[in-house]
Write an enzyme that holds these catalytic residues in place. Structure first.
Site, short mmCIF file in Angstrom:
data_model
loop_
_atom_site.label_atom_id
_atom_site.label_comp_id
_atom_site.label_asym_id
_atom_site.label_seq_id
_atom_site.Cartn_x
_atom_site.Cartn_y
_atom_site.Cartn_z
NE ARG A 164 -3.80 -2.15 -0.01
CZ ARG A 164 -3.70 -3.35 -0.63
NH1 ARG A 164 -2.56 -3.55 -1.35
NH2 ARG A 164 -4.64 -4.21 -0.53
CB SER A 214 -10.38 -1.01 3.64
OG SER A 214 -10.02 -1.29 4.82
CD GLU A 289 -6.39 0.77 2.95
OE1 GLU A 289 -6.95 0.52 1.79
OE2 GLU A 289 -5.92 0.16 3.96
#
Length: 294
Positions: A164, A214, A289
């Protein structure tokens, strides 16, 4: 031909997947990569915010004045097969990339089918799911470097992408297009995988309400073991927690959804309560996130 459109005092509701009705004094839509570069040069004296699909992001305020310009890349969606590489512009949605690869009987990109983002955002955060990530396929990235005022090509090394994350976040650049490895595949196998991935997400995720994917990165305990956010949320009774029209999803508490006309304040209130309860119970600091536009 006009290189880009400019909208003044516009709502960003249609350009973010949380469907927050935030107002912006300046919104720019480039019609081509050249238009994107022109806009970046013309508005270099402002705070520039790039929006692709508007997923994986939220806002920090209800209104942005002319000191901030939002450049929306939805028209930069050309994709083609060139000399054994898939060449795709920054605004190309990942599901379109997956279907393009399938139609060309190419394999490996099926995981992109139901990731709700664009190529530009995917490169920045190395988007993926399961054991796959976009960085595994990237051969080169064309960027506009605002320090050198030039279009440059980046050839990623083996450490360029991580979980990520990519080194693009530390560079003075805006993404224009990328070249991906075209791996030989089978049309029927690719199609079957894409339909399976979509089914899994629709079964497990709250697709009936606006959301931005998310919310929190998966944290680790003091021994370095991964923790599941949804399990912690259930333990501290966050499933279904609601402020205004912002709510922790009852279907999957790893998501915060807009059940109607949630405001920026509603969203921040729910996020802060989630962080507080997990910190109080587990002494774990949750990290967003989502990208927050200040």
């Amino acid at each position: 031909m006009t290189e880009y459109f400019v909208m003044k005092d516009a709502s960003l509701k249609r350009y973010n997947t949380l469907r927050l009705d935030v107002k912006a004094a300046l919104v720019v839509l480039p019609q081509s990569v050249e238009g994107m570069v022109a806009a970046l040069r013309d508005f270099k004296d402002r705070e520039i915010v790039i929006i692709g699909n508007g997923s994986n992001m939220m806002f920090d305020r209800d209104h942005y004045d002319e000191n901030t310009v939002f450049i929306v890349t939805i028209l930069l969606n050309d994709i083609e097969l060139v000399n054994g590489e898939i060449v795709t512009e920054a605004g190309t949605r990942l599901n379109r990339l997956a279907w393009f690869a399938c139609e060309q009987s190419l394999g490996g990109l099926e995981f992109c089918e139901d990731i709700p983002g664009t190529m530009g955002g995917a490169l920045i955060m190395n988007a993926g799911q399961w054991q796959y990530a976009i960085g595994q396929y990237v051969k080169w990235v064309d960027v506009y470097n605002f320090e050198t005022d030039a279009v440059e090509r980046i050839i990623p090394d083996e450490d360029f992408f991580a979980y990520r994350h990519s080194k693009l976040t530390q560079m003075p650049v805006f993404i224009l297009r990328a070249g991906l490895e075209a791996r030989e595949g089978d049309y029927n196998e690719a199609l079957e995988k894409m339909l399976y991935y979509r089914h899994e997400r629709y079964v497990k995720q709250p697709r009936n309400f606006a959301n931005a994917g998310s919310v929190f990165k998966r944290p680790k305990d003091k021994e370095g073991n991964s923790l599941y956010v949804w399990k912690m949320f259930d333990a501290v009774k966050l499933r279904g927690f609601q402020v205004g029209d912002a709510m922790v999803s009852e279907k999957h508490p790893g998501f915060i959804v807009n059940v109607g006309n949630a405001t920026v304040a509603d969203m921040h209130a729910v996020i802060n309560e989630c962080k507080k309860r997990v910190k109080d119970e587990y002494d774990v600091d949750l990290e967003l996130e989502w990208r927050v536009i200040k």
